[in-house]
Motif scaffolding. Structure first.
Motif, PDB file in Angstrom:
ATOM      1  N   LEU A 171       0.816  -1.211   0.000  1.00  0.00           N
ATOM      2  CA  LEU A 171       0.000   0.000   0.000  1.00  0.00           C
ATOM      3  C   LEU A 171       0.852   1.266   0.000  1.00  0.00           C
ATOM      4  CD1 LEU A 171      -2.977  -0.900   2.350  1.00  0.00           C
ATOM      5  CD2 LEU A 171      -3.068  -0.346  -0.079  1.00  0.00           C
ATOM      6  N   VAL A 172       1.902   1.275   0.793  1.00  0.00           N
ATOM      7  CA  VAL A 172       2.793   2.438   0.826  1.00  0.00           C
ATOM      8  C   VAL A 172       3.455   2.627  -0.544  1.00  0.00           C
ATOM      9  CG1 VAL A 172       4.965   3.296   1.805  1.00  0.00           C
ATOM     10  CG2 VAL A 172       3.192   2.429   3.305  1.00  0.00           C
ATOM     11  N   PHE A 177       4.057   5.786  -5.447  1.00  0.00           N
ATOM     12  CA  PHE A 177       4.185   5.844  -6.900  1.00  0.00           C
ATOM     13  C   PHE A 177       2.972   6.512  -7.550  1.00  0.00           C
ATOM     14  CE2 PHE A 177       7.715   3.055  -6.351  1.00  0.00           C
ATOM     15  CZ  PHE A 177       8.509   3.291  -7.453  1.00  0.00           C
ATOM     16  N   ASP A 178       1.771   6.103  -7.162  1.00  0.00           N
ATOM     17  CA  ASP A 178       0.570   6.582  -7.834  1.00  0.00           C
ATOM     18  C   ASP A 178       0.245   8.028  -7.466  1.00  0.00           C
ATOM     19  OD1 ASP A 178      -1.604   5.589  -9.632  1.00  0.00           O
ATOM     20  OD2 ASP A 178      -2.835   6.330  -7.977  1.00  0.00           O
ATOM     21  N   THR A 179       0.350   8.379  -6.203  1.00  0.00           N
ATOM     22  CA  THR A 179      -0.062   9.706  -5.760  1.00  0.00           C
ATOM     23  C   THR A 179       1.094  10.702  -5.749  1.00  0.00           C
ATOM     24  OG1 THR A 179      -1.713   8.638  -4.358  1.00  0.00           O
ATOM     25  CG2 THR A 179      -1.241  10.954  -3.919  1.00  0.00           C
ATOM     26  N   LEU A 180       2.175  10.361  -5.076  1.00  0.00           N
ATOM     27  CA  LEU A 180       3.254  11.327  -4.895  1.00  0.00           C
ATOM     28  C   LEU A 180       4.116  11.496  -6.140  1.00  0.00           C
ATOM     29  CD1 LEU A 180       4.333  10.395  -1.262  1.00  0.00           C
ATOM     30  CD2 LEU A 180       2.793  12.213  -2.002  1.00  0.00           C
ATOM     31  N   LEU A 181       4.438  10.391  -6.830  1.00  0.00           N
ATOM     32  CA  LEU A 181       5.311  10.474  -8.004  1.00  0.00           C
ATOM     33  C   LEU A 181       4.539  10.615  -9.316  1.00  0.00           C
ATOM     34  CD1 LEU A 181       7.983   7.792  -7.049  1.00  0.00           C
ATOM     35  CD2 LEU A 181       8.173  10.275  -6.884  1.00  0.00           C
ATOM     36  N   GLY A 182       3.247  10.371  -9.281  1.00  0.00           N
ATOM     37  CA  GLY A 182       2.443  10.502 -10.487  1.00  0.00           C
ATOM     38  C   GLY A 182       2.632   9.376 -11.481  1.00  0.00           C
ATOM     39  N   VAL A 183       3.123   8.225 -11.018  1.00  0.00           N
ATOM     40  CA  VAL A 183       3.280   7.055 -11.884  1.00  0.00           C
ATOM     41  C   VAL A 183       2.038   6.186 -11.689  1.00  0.00           C
ATOM     42  CG1 VAL A 183       4.655   5.007 -12.374  1.00  0.00           C
ATOM     43  CG2 VAL A 183       5.784   7.122 -11.655  1.00  0.00           C
TER      44      VAL A 183
END
Length: 172
Positions: A149-150, A155-161
């Motif tokens: 989950l972390v 990746f999905d939220t903070l890095l935009g991947v």
């Protein structure tokens, strides 16, 4: 008849040339992909999406050539001198097979289950394959779920991947 598989005398004792060939092939693949990559029109600054693959591919080719020259001049890699490695023991193929199965299952399940669930199975299965047995049914799944989950959030939220969220993220 002597051996069915005979090694040419030129290649005998030069197994590092196989590593050179692998590095060369990967370098060519990376460079080919980088040069045929569609670029994004909104690139800011001098560094675009091709920069890192071009540098990595060039470095792989350079290392392959330098290693091949060293091997052909008589250079040899040192034998493993690890203090906790017994070179007389055979490889642990059961662990290798378990890890390969876990990675293949992850690759097959990431789309239908999403990264959080498939990643948790990947981390839990890897821990089990590498010998975690004491808390395999209590602690390890919780750590694997938290780590997955972390990783997903970073990746999905903070890095935009974008990673596939699967059914779990549709509920949340």
């Amino acid at each position: 008849m002597s051996e069915a598989r005979t090694i040419p005398s030129f290649l005998r004792g030069r197994s590092e040339l196989g590593v050179c060939a692998l590095l060369l092939a990967v370098g060519v693949l990376v460079l080919t992909d980088a040069l045929t990559m569609d670029t994004v029109a909104s690139v800011r600054g001098p560094v675009g999406p091709r920069t890192v693959p071009l540098v990595v591919g060039g470095a792989l080719l350079l290392v392959a050539v330098l290693l091949a020259v060293d091997v052909l001049r008589g250079g040899r890699g040192e034998a493993e001198g690890g203090e906790d490695v017994d070179l007389t023991e055979p490889g642990d193929w059961r662990t290798v097979a378990l890890l390969a199965g876990v990675f293949l299952a992850f690759a097959a399940l990431i789309e239908p289950l999403g990264f959080p669930l498939a990643g948790a199975l990947l981390f839990w299965g890897s821990a089990y394959a590498l010998g975690s047995r004491q808390h395999a049914l209590t602690r390890d799944p919780l750590i694997a779920a938290g780590l997955s989950l972390v990783t997903y959030v970073v990746f999905d939220t903070l890095l935009g991947v974008p990673l596939p969220g699967g059914p779990l993220m549709e509920v949340i």
